[in-house]
Write a protein that holds these residues in place. Structure first.
Motif, PDB file in Angstrom:
ATOM      1  N   ASP A   1       0.827  -1.211   0.000  1.00 23.08           N
ATOM      2  CA  ASP A   1       0.000   0.000   0.000  1.00 23.08           C
ATOM      3  C   ASP A   1       0.860   1.259   0.000  1.00 23.08           C
ATOM      4  OD1 ASP A   1      -2.277  -1.592   0.001  1.00 23.08           O
ATOM      5  OD2 ASP A   1      -2.665  -1.326   2.155  1.00 23.08           O
ATOM      6  N   ALA A   2       1.928   1.247   0.782  1.00 20.88           N
ATOM      7  CA  ALA A   2       2.812   2.420   0.844  1.00 20.88           C
ATOM      8  C   ALA A   2       3.545   2.627  -0.478  1.00 20.88           C
ATOM      9  CB  ALA A   2       3.803   2.266   1.993  1.00 20.88           C
ATOM     10  N   ALA A   3       3.985   1.550  -1.114  1.00 22.54           N
ATOM     11  CA  ALA A   3       4.677   1.669  -2.401  1.00 22.54           C
ATOM     12  C   ALA A   3       3.725   2.166  -3.482  1.00 22.54           C
ATOM     13  CB  ALA A   3       5.294   0.325  -2.797  1.00 22.54           C
ATOM     14  N   VAL A   4       2.493   1.674  -3.485  1.00 22.85           N
ATOM     15  CA  VAL A   4       1.495   2.160  -4.449  1.00 22.85           C
ATOM     16  C   VAL A   4       1.254   3.653  -4.234  1.00 22.85           C
ATOM     17  CG1 VAL A   4      -0.960   2.036  -5.080  1.00 22.85           C
ATOM     18  CG2 VAL A   4       0.383  -0.059  -4.868  1.00 22.85           C
ATOM     19  N   ALA A   5       1.122   4.066  -2.987  1.00 24.31           N
ATOM     20  CA  ALA A   5       0.905   5.494  -2.685  1.00 24.31           C
ATOM     21  C   ALA A   5       2.085   6.334  -3.163  1.00 24.31           C
ATOM     22  CB  ALA A   5       0.664   5.692  -1.187  1.00 24.31           C
ATOM     23  N   ARG A   6       3.299   5.854  -2.926  1.00 21.46           N
ATOM     24  CA  ARG A   6       4.482   6.589  -3.389  1.00 21.46           C
ATOM     25  C   ARG A   6       4.509   6.667  -4.918  1.00 21.46           C
ATOM     26  NH1 ARG A   6       9.906   4.818   0.018  1.00 21.46           N
ATOM     27  NH2 ARG A   6       9.290   5.656   2.041  1.00 21.46           N
ATOM     28  N   ALA A   7       4.153   5.570  -5.579  1.00 20.26           N
ATOM     29  CA  ALA A   7       4.140   5.575  -7.052  1.00 20.26           C
ATOM     30  C   ALA A   7       3.091   6.551  -7.578  1.00 20.26           C
ATOM     31  CB  ALA A   7       3.892   4.164  -7.586  1.00 20.26           C
ATOM     32  N   LYS A   8       1.918   6.591  -6.961  1.00 18.82           N
ATOM     33  CA  LYS A   8       0.884   7.552  -7.377  1.00 18.82           C
ATOM     34  C   LYS A   8       1.370   8.983  -7.210  1.00 18.82           C
ATOM     35  CE  LYS A   8      -3.350   4.942  -6.522  1.00 18.82           C
ATOM     36  NZ  LYS A   8      -4.561   4.852  -5.670  1.00 18.82           N
ATOM     37  N   ASP A   9       2.140   9.221  -6.168  1.00 20.43           N
ATOM     38  CA  ASP A   9       2.669  10.569  -5.922  1.00 20.43           C
ATOM     39  C   ASP A   9       3.668  11.005  -6.994  1.00 20.43           C
ATOM     40  OD1 ASP A   9       1.137  10.925  -3.673  1.00 20.43           O
ATOM     41  OD2 ASP A   9       2.743  10.437  -2.251  1.00 20.43           O
ATOM     42  N   LEU A  10       4.122  10.072  -7.813  1.00 19.12           N
ATOM     43  CA  LEU A  10       5.076  10.407  -8.881  1.00 19.12           C
ATOM     44  C   LEU A  10       4.389  10.933 -10.139  1.00 19.12           C
ATOM     45  CD1 LEU A  10       7.517   7.366  -8.577  1.00 19.12           C
ATOM     46  CD2 LEU A  10       7.785   9.681  -7.631  1.00 19.12           C
ATOM     47  N   ALA A  11       3.063  10.879 -10.185  1.00 15.91           N
ATOM     48  CA  ALA A  11       2.335  11.361 -11.359  1.00 15.91           C
ATOM     49  C   ALA A  11       2.748  12.802 -11.668  1.00 15.91           C
ATOM     50  CB  ALA A  11       0.830  11.275 -11.123  1.00 15.91           C
ATOM     51  N   GLY A  12       3.118  13.029 -12.918  1.00 14.88           N
ATOM     52  CA  GLY A  12       3.545  14.354 -13.352  1.00 14.88           C
ATOM     53  C   GLY A  12       5.000  14.676 -13.081  1.00 14.88           C
ATOM     54  N   ARG A  13       5.726  13.755 -12.460  1.00 11.83           N
ATOM     55  CA  ARG A  13       7.133  14.008 -12.098  1.00 11.83           C
ATOM     56  C   ARG A  13       8.109  13.089 -12.833  1.00 11.83           C
ATOM     57  NH1 ARG A  13       7.334  12.983  -6.007  1.00 11.83           N
ATOM     58  NH2 ARG A  13       9.519  13.465  -6.333  1.00 11.83           N
ATOM     59  N   LEU A  14       7.632  12.276 -13.777  1.00  9.95           N
ATOM     60  CA  LEU A  14       8.483  11.239 -14.360  1.00  9.95           C
ATOM     61  C   LEU A  14       8.942  11.510 -15.793  1.00  9.95           C
ATOM     62  CD1 LEU A  14       6.705   8.050 -12.995  1.00  9.95           C
ATOM     63  CD2 LEU A  14       8.707   9.240 -12.086  1.00  9.95           C
TER      64      LEU A  14
ATOM     65  N   ALA B   1      10.296   4.764  -4.443  1.00 11.01           N
ATOM     66  CA  ALA B   1       8.880   4.413  -4.282  1.00 11.01           C
ATOM     67  C   ALA B   1       8.716   2.948  -3.902  1.00 11.01           C
ATOM     68  CB  ALA B   1       8.106   4.712  -5.564  1.00 11.01           C
ATOM     69  N   CYS B   2       9.609   2.105  -4.379  1.00 14.78           N
ATOM     70  CA  CYS B   2       9.569   0.675  -4.080  1.00 14.78           C
ATOM     71  C   CYS B   2      10.078   0.357  -2.672  1.00 14.78           C
ATOM     72  CB  CYS B   2      10.376  -0.086  -5.132  1.00 14.78           C
ATOM     73  SG  CYS B   2      10.179  -1.874  -5.060  1.00 14.78           S
ATOM     74  N   GLY B   3      10.662   1.341  -2.010  1.00 16.47           N
ATOM     75  CA  GLY B   3      11.164   1.115  -0.659  1.00 16.47           C
ATOM     76  C   GLY B   3      12.546   0.505  -0.641  1.00 16.47           C
ATOM     77  N   LEU B   4      13.358   0.898  -1.637  1.00  8.37           N
ATOM     78  CA  LEU B   4      14.720   0.372  -1.751  1.00  8.37           C
ATOM     79  C   LEU B   4      15.732   1.505  -1.662  1.00  8.37           C
ATOM     80  CD1 LEU B   4      14.055  -2.076  -4.682  1.00  8.37           C
ATOM     81  CD2 LEU B   4      14.650  -2.722  -2.342  1.00  8.37           C
ATOM     82  N   ARG B   5      16.951   1.125  -1.321  1.00 15.09           N
ATOM     83  CA  ARG B   5      18.053   2.088  -1.271  1.00 15.09           C
ATOM     84  C   ARG B   5      19.363   1.324  -1.407  1.00 15.09           C
ATOM     85  NH1 ARG B   5      17.436   3.168   5.195  1.00 15.09           N
ATOM     86  NH2 ARG B   5      18.081   1.093   5.777  1.00 15.09           N
TER      87      ARG B   5
END
Length: 194
Positions: A14-27, A41-45
């Motif tokens: 759910d958190a990764a999906v939310a982060r990916a949605k927040d990328l709309a318009g920024r990619l 967004a995937c929760g990796l580093r």
């Protein structure tokens, strides 16, 4: 969650999906920047994520519970080594801020049959997938970020740093007959698969 995908970390998904949605318009920037945003967004580093979203196959953000991170593939996914041990890489690259469990950018080999690494090896749903779309010019520079059901979360057009054309085409070839291709015809009201 679906019993077939009991390895899913629902909170991380759910958190990764939310982060990916927040990328709309920024990619639609330099693709190296876009790739870094997708990894986050995937929760990796960390340095072990250099392959993530940079070729045809490592395009699934897979969020799994701790108990399945050490699972071996065992021949469940076509074209994948029977071991495919990823547990150490997952644990060393996880961003704990996304929630419990782990994440990895898994290989989509077997996507058309539902036997990709995330679903088959980790018994997990994908949070999101990067799909390279043919686009009107058939240059495969447009892309969509889609969820487990193929719904668009974000989209963009790659600038400098995009994976080579043969990788983008191969990505499309793997998904074109699946639900994940639908966003390429509906993204932002334009046809990205023309």
């Amino acid at each position: 969650l679906d019993a077939d995908f009991s390895g899913t970390s629902a909170e991380r998904l759910d958190a990764a999906v939310a982060r990916a949605k927040d990328l709309a318009g920024r990619l639609s920037a330099d693709f190296d920047t876009t790739r870094a945003l997708l990894v986050d967004a995937c929760g990796l580093r960390g340095s072990r994520t250099a392959h993530c979203f940079s070729d045809a196959t490592h395009v699934d953000c897979c969020t799994m519970i701790d108990g399945v991170a050490n699972e071996l593939n065992g021949g469940r996914s076509p074209g994948i080594h029977p071991a495919n041990f990823l547990g150490d890489a997952i644990r060393s690259s996880v961003d704990p801020d996304l929630g419990p469990g782990g994440s990895w950018c898994t290989c989509q080999h077997g996507v058309a049959s539902g036997r990709d690494v995330c679903h088959a090896q980790f018994q997990s749903k994908i949070a999101f997938k990067l799909v390279w779309c043919p686009g009107p010019a058939r240059d495969f520079l447009a892309f969509a970020v889609v969820d487990e059901e193929g719904n668009e979360l974000a989209s963009g057009s790659a600038g400098n740093g995009a994976p080579p054309m043969e990788q983008r085409r191969a990505n499309w070839a793997m998904v074109q007959s699946t639900k994940f291709a639908a966003a390429c015809t509906s993204t932002s009201g334009t046809s990205l698969s023309a």
